[in-house]
Enzyme design. Structure first.
Site, PDB file in Angstrom:
ATOM      1  N   ARG A 108       0.717  -1.182  -0.046  1.00  0.00           N
ATOM      2  CA  ARG A 108       0.115   0.058   0.127  1.00  0.00           C
ATOM      3  C   ARG A 108       0.913   1.136  -0.079  1.00  0.00           C
ATOM      4  O   ARG A 108       2.178   1.277   0.599  1.00  0.00           O
ATOM      5  CB  ARG A 108      -0.822  -0.049   1.279  1.00  0.00           C
ATOM      6  CG  ARG A 108      -2.138  -0.863   1.144  1.00  0.00           C
ATOM      7  CD  ARG A 108      -2.827  -0.864   2.335  1.00  0.00           C
ATOM      8  NE  ARG A 108      -2.124  -1.725   3.257  1.00  0.00           N
ATOM      9  CZ  ARG A 108      -2.683  -2.113   4.349  1.00  0.00           C
ATOM     10  NH1 ARG A 108      -4.039  -2.099   4.648  1.00  0.00           N
ATOM     11  NH2 ARG A 108      -2.068  -3.085   5.226  1.00  0.00           N
ATOM     12  N   SER A 181       7.015  -5.386   6.809  1.00  0.00           N
ATOM     13  CA  SER A 181       6.601  -6.282   7.595  1.00  0.00           C
ATOM     14  C   SER A 181       7.385  -7.607   7.536  1.00  0.00           C
ATOM     15  O   SER A 181       6.982  -8.800   7.312  1.00  0.00           O
ATOM     16  CB  SER A 181       5.460  -6.646   7.075  1.00  0.00           C
ATOM     17  OG  SER A 181       4.518  -5.494   7.126  1.00  0.00           O
ATOM     18  N   ASP A 234       5.414  -3.644  10.946  1.00  0.00           N
ATOM     19  CA  ASP A 234       3.820  -3.499  10.803  1.00  0.00           C
ATOM     20  C   ASP A 234       3.384  -3.597  12.042  1.00  0.00           C
ATOM     21  O   ASP A 234       2.358  -2.754  12.486  1.00  0.00           O
ATOM     22  CB  ASP A 234       3.276  -4.465   9.803  1.00  0.00           C
ATOM     23  CG  ASP A 234       3.584  -5.865   9.991  1.00  0.00           C
ATOM     24  OD1 ASP A 234       4.362  -6.146  10.839  1.00  0.00           O
ATOM     25  OD2 ASP A 234       2.847  -6.762   9.493  1.00  0.00           O
TER      26      ASP A 234
HETATM   27  C1  BGC Z   1       7.369 -10.891   9.956  1.00  0.00           C
HETATM   28  C2  BGC Z   1       7.315  -9.767  10.795  1.00  0.00           C
HETATM   29  C3  BGC Z   1       5.710  -9.213  10.643  1.00  0.00           C
HETATM   30  C4  BGC Z   1       4.677 -10.458  10.432  1.00  0.00           C
HETATM   31  C5  BGC Z   1       3.491  -9.937  10.338  1.00  0.00           C
HETATM   32  C6  BGC Z   1       6.223 -11.945   9.991  1.00  0.00           C
HETATM   33  O1  BGC Z   1       6.385 -12.998   8.957  1.00  0.00           O
HETATM   34  O2  BGC Z   1       8.473 -11.806  10.313  1.00  0.00           O
HETATM   35  O3  BGC Z   1       8.252  -8.931  10.597  1.00  0.00           O
HETATM   36  O4  BGC Z   1       5.557  -8.381  11.490  1.00  0.00           O
HETATM   37  O5  BGC Z   1       4.794 -11.449   9.680  1.00  0.00           O
HETATM   38  O6  BGC Z   1       3.105  -9.157   9.234  1.00  0.00           O
END
Ligand code: BGC
Length: 501
Positions: A108, A181, A234
């Site tokens: 996004r 994320s 995130d």
């Molecule tokens: C990642 C995290 C992320 C989470 C949710 C995981 O696979 O390692 O960094 O916050 O997914 O998106």
């Protein structure tokens, strides 16, 4: 004549007997098919069991690992990453800020016009790009440059559509928060190296690189003038967005394609080795709880084979039991065994049932939520996804039971993670005379759309906390991570303290 009658009678009797034997065989085969299928189901159910005693052991293990991860780098499977966010949004934030939000399912771009305490979010625009075949090709092993070029091209197009409702004071650079994320070891609020990929991404040449450095190079390649003011996970973005709306937010959890949590740690909870003394006495920690592992986790043979076949074997074990990327795949694996060993779908295994990840969790949720008497949705999904034309009600019921088992386990284990955080913060019990409210902001499609999952999670929190549950609120944070990143860009703006002109 007599011989003919006798002969005919013998032939007929033999035929009737033959049919009867065939029918009996068919019946026996059919009933042993169901018996075998039920054996597989029962065994799976037992292995997935999460009685309250086990949940408490997992919560304790989570708290212990949190301490270990904070105490020394690499001291635990939980990375407990310092986010460099020690000042969460207050509501005073003002100005125009952009955010990029790269997740497991969507990418996004957004802009937010912040109007301070009085006007709050004046205007907010989002452009969502779901991962199409093109982005999936990028995710699954192209190059770091290709990924960041893709991101920045989308940003440039979006900046070009900025309307008059958004206001950037003359002579100023646009600033953005980048929600990324994946696990990143941060060096500052606006720099950090990618530790590893998760959720099916595998762009090897990006691992170990500074994510912001790569983004800036791509920004320069397209000749865009923007400054990256904050790099956030995130969970950290969701925590910031949650705190902006509610001062009682102490943690954020993502339950989507992947899973993770961030929470506000008190400064004295952070050992000296980090060389940091947060000004505010608080620091947001990105736990990377998806990588949590404990001998108390109810792991089955299906989870083990899923892990072995995954892009990251041995890693993200907790995530592989809980998150949206994996729940449908676990179900497919159990169904495959039932088709193969119990002939659940007849004498052959439907070829589509052999395709990994063909059953997506939203389709599983749709089957699980099917309230019709004949489980029509389940029948339709079996037809559409696995090309099983005529499923019986009995088969469909087994599928709903399997959904129950898988979802129940995932939701209960997620609740335990939240319990682990509350324990670490001493917020899991009622203190004498004190009623401290703790709000946990939760975001992600799994929590938002999989109602059975969500209900079970909320019920389990109550079960675990008893009377203390009254002071804990699980709050849905809609799209908090992008707005949160924009808010953190605002609180780390190069123009901070300067009047808007
Ligand atoms: C990642 C995290 C992320 C989470 C949710 C995981 O696979 O390692 O960094 O916050 O997914 O998106």
């Amino acid at each position: 004549m007599g011989k003919l009658v006798v002969g005919t009678t013998i032939v007929c009797t033999a035929a009737i007997c033959g049919v009867a034997i065939l029918l009996m065989k068919h019946h026996k085969k059919n009933s042993s098919k169901w018996e075998k299928a039920m054996d597989i189901l029962k065994e799976f159910e037992e292995k997935c069991a999460t009685p309250i005693g086990k949940l408490r052991q997992v919560a304790d293990a989570m708290t212990v690992e949190m301490h270990a991860g904070l105490a020394s780098q690499g001291g635990s499977k939980l990375k407990m990453l310092i986010s460099y966010v020690d000042n969460l949004p207050t509501g005073d934030e003002q100005g125009l800020f952009y955010a990029l939000d790269l997740g497991g399912t969507n990418f996004r771009v957004m802009r937010v016009q912040l109007g301070g305490k009085e006007k709050r979010i004046v205007k907010h625009e989002v452009k969502e790009v779901s991962h199409t075949t093109h982005t999936k090709n990028i995710m699954a092993g192209s190059s770091s440059d290709a990924l960041f070029d893709f991101i920045v091209t989308a940003l440039a197009k979006f900046v070009a559509t900025e309307g008059d409702d958004f206001h950037l004071p003359p002579g100023r650079q646009r600033e953005l928060g980048f929600t990324f994320s994946f696990p990143v070891k941060q060096m500052s609020i606006a720099s950090g190296t990618l530790i590893k990929w998760t959720k099916g991404f595998s762009i090897e040449d990006a691992v170990g690189k500074d994510v912001v450095g790569e983004l800036i190079k791509a920004v320069e390649r397209v000749g865009l003038d923007v400054r990256v003011a904050a790099l956030v996970n995130d969970t950290v973005g969701t925590l910031a967005g949650g705190r902006y709306n509610n001062p009682d937010v102490i943690a954020a959890v993502i339950l989507g394609t992947g899973t993770n949590a961030a929470y506000v740690e008190r400064a004295h909870g952070i050992p000296k080795w980090h060389g940091l003394l947060p000004k505010s006495g608080e620091m947001v920690i990105n736990m990377e709880w998806g990588n949590f592992c404990s001998s108390h986790l109810p792991v089955t043979e299906y989870d083990q084979s899923l892990d072995v076949d995954s892009l990251n074997p041995g890693e993200q074990i907790y995530e592989k039991l809980i998150s949206g990327m994996y729940l449908g795949e676990i179900l497919r694996r159990v169904l495959y065994r039932m088709a193969d060993e119990a002939s659940l779908f007849g004498d052959y295994v439907p070829p589509k049932l052999k395709t990994p990840f063909i059953l997506r969790t939203p389709d599983m949720a749709a089957m699980h939520h099917d309230n019709s008497a004949d489980l029509k949705v389940v029948g339709d999904k079996l037809k559409d996804i696995f090309e099983v034309p005529n499923s019986t009600l009995k088969m469909r019921k087994i599928i709903v039971e399997l959904c129950d088992i898988i979802t129940f386990r995932g939701a209960r284990l997620s609740a335990v993670g939240i319990m682990g955080i509350l324990k670490k913060l001493g917020r899991d019990t009622l203190k004498d005379g004190e009623k401290q409210r703790s709000v946990v902001a939760v975001d992600g499609a799994l929590f938002e759309h999989y109602i059975e999952f969500r209900n079970c999670l909320e019920g389990t929190i109550k079960e675990l906390l008893g009377e203390a549950a009254d002071s804990i609120v699980i709050e849905q944070a809609n799209d908090g991570s992008g707005v949160g990143a924009a808010l953190l860009a605002a609180s780390h703006s190069q123009y901070l303290g300067l009047e808007e002109s």
